[in-house]
Design an enzyme around this catalytic site. Structure first.
Site, PDB file in Angstrom:
ATOM      1  N   ILE A   1     -89.171 -12.517  60.784  1.00 39.17           N
ATOM      2  CA  ILE A   1     -87.969 -11.918  61.372  1.00 39.17           C
ATOM      3  C   ILE A   1     -87.129 -11.512  60.168  1.00 39.17           C
ATOM      4  O   ILE A   1     -86.945 -12.292  59.231  1.00 39.17           O
ATOM      5  CB  ILE A   1     -87.237 -12.918  62.297  1.00 39.17           C
ATOM      6  CG1 ILE A   1     -85.963 -12.314  62.895  1.00 39.17           C
ATOM      7  CG2 ILE A   1     -86.882 -14.207  61.597  1.00 39.17           C
ATOM      8  CD1 ILE A   1     -85.299 -13.215  63.960  1.00 39.17           C
ATOM      9  N   SER A   2     -86.647 -10.260  60.169  1.00 41.86           N
ATOM     10  CA  SER A   2     -85.959  -9.747  58.979  1.00 41.86           C
ATOM     11  C   SER A   2     -84.596 -10.416  58.799  1.00 41.86           C
ATOM     12  O   SER A   2     -84.008 -10.937  59.738  1.00 41.86           O
ATOM     13  CB  SER A   2     -85.768  -8.236  59.102  1.00 41.86           C
ATOM     14  OG  SER A   2     -86.948  -7.615  59.564  1.00 41.86           O
ATOM     15  N   LYS A   3     -84.123 -10.382  57.532  1.00 43.15           N
ATOM     16  CA  LYS A   3     -82.803 -10.927  57.187  1.00 43.15           C
ATOM     17  C   LYS A   3     -81.703 -10.210  57.956  1.00 43.15           C
ATOM     18  O   LYS A   3     -81.712  -8.978  58.018  1.00 43.15           O
ATOM     19  CB  LYS A   3     -82.533 -10.573  55.718  1.00 43.15           C
ATOM     20  CG  LYS A   3     -82.745 -11.624  54.705  1.00 43.15           C
ATOM     21  CD  LYS A   3     -82.661 -10.971  53.349  1.00 43.15           C
ATOM     22  CE  LYS A   3     -81.404 -11.408  52.662  1.00 43.15           C
ATOM     23  NZ  LYS A   3     -81.559 -11.520  51.225  1.00 43.15           N
TER      24      LYS A   3
END
Ligand code: SAH
Length: 270
Positions: A110-112
């Protein structure tokens, strides 16, 4: 204790303090699945002492994103509305509001939040989105756990999100079914490199995985006045950069933004 055995009656120095009684609610239930227990624990206490379900925890993340330069109001509101801890594994839930990418299985992440915020704010700079105040018809490539799709659903008319890994597609479906989200959100299992022609054109296209090029299908499916934001390998930069492409009446306009690090855009499904 060393030395001579104590004589009776014992002096106070020999008396061990009794451990405090367990609170009545903290009953050990060995039959309970561990992951359920971990999830409940995570819901109860964040490192701040606030429950993760408390909006205050999300507001603090939003305040940090704002302090770090994210100024796009609709995007900040979307971050405040979507519970990120519902999209990560229960064991990682206490880290859900840190500005970090987290594993979601199958080698994907899951991206930042700051990177997601940057991409969504860039989308708002598209001609159509800027005029409408929302992202219109959106195509997302790389559903992953569904978190960004949930954010997109808050700020657009319709979201079509494609994932090539079946277990992640299913996971996103479960995650999104559990959290109420507004609007029209369609999750598709397939190769996102092909886009999704039946619902084209799109006012906003965003990819969460980066390849060597921008697939032609995405450009073909981009509406006039629409904007595409995607990571792409740039040999000149020696790594991935964020590419922004606008479809103008006179043709495509391309800008290169920050250096980034996304998972690879792959072909086919698995
Ligand atoms: N937006 C996601 C981030 C997921 S990471 C989130 O909020 O969780 C990127 C995802 O892109 C991975 O799940 C990966 O499987 C997927 N992906 C990579 N290549 C793809 C392709 N060709 N089509 C669709 N999805 C792809």
């Amino acid at each position: 204790m060393s030395g001579k055995p104590p004589r009776f009656p014992l002096g106070l120095q020999h008396v061990q303090p009794r451990s405090p009684a367990r609170p009545a609610t903290d009953v050990l239930r060995p039959q309970r699945p561990l992951h359920e227990a971990a999830r409940d624990a995570a819901r109860r206490v964040a490192p701040s002492g606030l429950g993760l379900d408390s909006p205050a925890v999300r507001e603090r993340m939003v305040a940090r994103l704002h302090a770090d330069g994210l100024r796009c109001e609709p995007v900040l509101r979307a971050f405040a509305a979507v519970p990120r801890h519902h999209f990560v594994d229960s064991a990682l839930a206490t880290q859900a509001y840190e500005d970090t990418s987290l594993p979601i299985g199958l080698g994907q992440t899951i991206s930042k939040p700051s990177v997601v915020g940057r991409m969504l704010a860039l989308l708002f700079g598209g001609e159509r989105a800027a005029a409408a105040g929302h992202l219109g018809r959106v195509l997302e490539i790389g559903t992953g756990c569904g978190y960004q799709a949930a954010l997109l659903a808050q700020i657009s008319k319709r979201v079509v999100s494609i994932e090539r890994l079946k277990p992640l597609h299913d996971k996103a479906r479960d995650n999104l079914a559990a959290s109420r989200h507004p609007g029209d959100l369609r999750l598709l299992y397939g190769d996102g490199r092909l886009g999704h022609a039946p619902l084209a054109p799109y006012d906003s296209i965003v990819a969460a995985a980066g390849g060597e090029d921008i697939p032609q299908a995405w450009l073909d499916q981009l509406a006039e006045g629409g904007r595409l934001v995607a990571p792409m390998h740039d040999p000149a930069a020696g790594g991935q950069v964020l590419v922004v492409i606008d479809r103008r009446p006179e043709g495509l306009r391309r800008q290169v933004h920050d250096a980034v690090h996304f998972v690879p855009l792959k072909s086919g499904t698995a």
